[in-house]
Design an enzyme around this catalytic site. Structure first.
Site, PDB file in Angstrom:
ATOM      1  CG  ASP A 167      -1.985  -1.070   1.191  1.00  0.00           C
ATOM      2  OD1 ASP A 167      -1.741  -2.133   0.594  1.00  0.00           O
ATOM      3  OD2 ASP A 167      -3.065  -0.855   1.772  1.00  0.00           O
ATOM      4  CE  LYS A 235      -5.325   2.015   2.410  1.00  0.00           C
ATOM      5  NZ  LYS A 235      -4.191   1.328   3.077  1.00  0.00           N
ATOM      6  CE  LYS A 271      -6.984  -1.318   2.582  1.00  0.00           C
ATOM      7  NZ  LYS A 271      -5.621  -1.807   2.914  1.00  0.00           N
TER       8      LYS A 271
END
Length: 335
Positions: A167, A235, A271
């Site tokens: 991430d 995300k 996400k």
């Protein structure tokens, strides 16, 4: 789960852009995307948020939420013991009910990856196969304020330690200053650093930090830029900045993913992370995914919840459906 190759991503970007991904070409492309109708977006999100589901479907929804959670600890005080406790909860969220599904992944800082991998043992693997991935935040999370060299070393170290997913955070300062080529190149370079010696690659989630992007137009442009550069997921947030995930922002990102898929045939995940704490709110996100991109996206390699406290509320709601009463927070482990 392994992500798309850098070569494929770059070739796809060149085909879409019609030229090299420099500031001029990317700026022309991104600013050519129609602006966001903020009122319309928020009305759509509000409408989706009012959809109700049948009681018979609620159990399915609660189990689905659990299976899509990245159970997260990202604190300066994290210890190997805390990570092992997190992994134990990920593997067996409700010890009183063995039918409870496992979560999709545990998400930790890079230096905690070896402890997560060791604690998972044989349960470490692809969540689409019922196993649990290890996700690591990287690239000077949460600020992203470091040199590219450090960001790449941060990523490569986590992947070498066994991280299945990275991430990363984009350089919001560069993006807001219009240095789109720099942001593209950094995402692409981090994607390359996700490669393993055997030729496989960790999946790359690109964190936009939407709370710092200010406008919906910026969120849309950053989403397109991240996908063009090779992100396997987009995300919303680090969870360290407010506002974090919101339903309108997530809907907007899902619409980008839908349009990208229609244009290229390539699927990218989404996400939402930060601020989703209640089951009723998480169900709104499931409905939004199903109505925007389709139920095919409700699988771990295409949708995740970044959460720490959400799981507890889902477990309490699940226990209520089984026993007819709330057990209370003392009956679930504290994260």
């Amino acid at each position: 789960m392994s992500g798309t190759s850098l070569v494929t991503a770059r070739e796809r970007a060149l085909a879409v852009l019609g030229g090299e991904p420099d500031d001029q070409t990317l700026g022309r492309y991104l600013h050519g995307i129609p602006g966001v109708d903020a009122v319309g977006l928020e009305q759509r999100a509000a409408g989706l948020g009012t959809r109700s589901i049948k009681t018979s479907s609620k159990k399915w929804a609660l189990d689905k939420i659990i299976s899509l959670v990245d159970l997260t600890t990202l604190e300066g005080a994290d210890t190997p013991g805390k990570v092992r406790s997190l992994v134990a909860k990920a593997m067996n969220p409700d010890p009183a009910d063995p039918s409870t599904p496992r979560v999709a992944a545990v998400c930790v800082y890079g230096d905690m990856v070896p402890f997560a991998v060791d604690a998972l043992g044989g349960a470490h693997g692809d969540p689409d196969d019922g196993l649990i991935s290890v996700a690591a935040v990287a690239t000077a999370f949460p600020s992203g304020r470091s040199s590219l060299e450090i960001k790449l070393a941060d990523t490569a170290e986590a992947v070498a330690a066994g991280a299945d997913e990275i991430d990363m955070v984009i350089d919001r300062g560069a993006f807001l200053a219009g240095r789109y080529g720099q942001v593209f190149d950094q995402i692409s370079a981090v994607k390359d650093a996700c490669r393993r010696a055997d030729g496989t690659s960790a999946s790359l989630k690109v964190i936009l930090e939407t709370g710092e992007l200010v406008t919906y137009d910026n969120v849309r442009r950053a989403s397109w830029l991240s996908i063009l550069a090779g992100g396997d997921f987009i995300k919303t947030s680090t969870g360290k900045v407010s506002p974090a995930a919101t339903l309108p922002v997530t809907l907007l990102m899902l619409e980008v993913v839908r349009d990208w898929h229609l244009a290229t045939g390539h699927k990218v995940g989404v996400k939402p992370a930060g601020g989703i704490r209640a089951s009723k709110d998480a169900i709104k996100y499931l409905v939004t995914v199903a109505e925007t991109v389709g139920e095919d996206w409700l699988v771990p390699h295409l949708f995740r919840f970044g959460a720490s406290s959400l799981l507890n509320d889902v477990l309490l709601q699940r226990q209520k459906m089984t026993t007819g009463h709330y057990s209370g927070p003392d009956y679930v482990t504290i994260d």
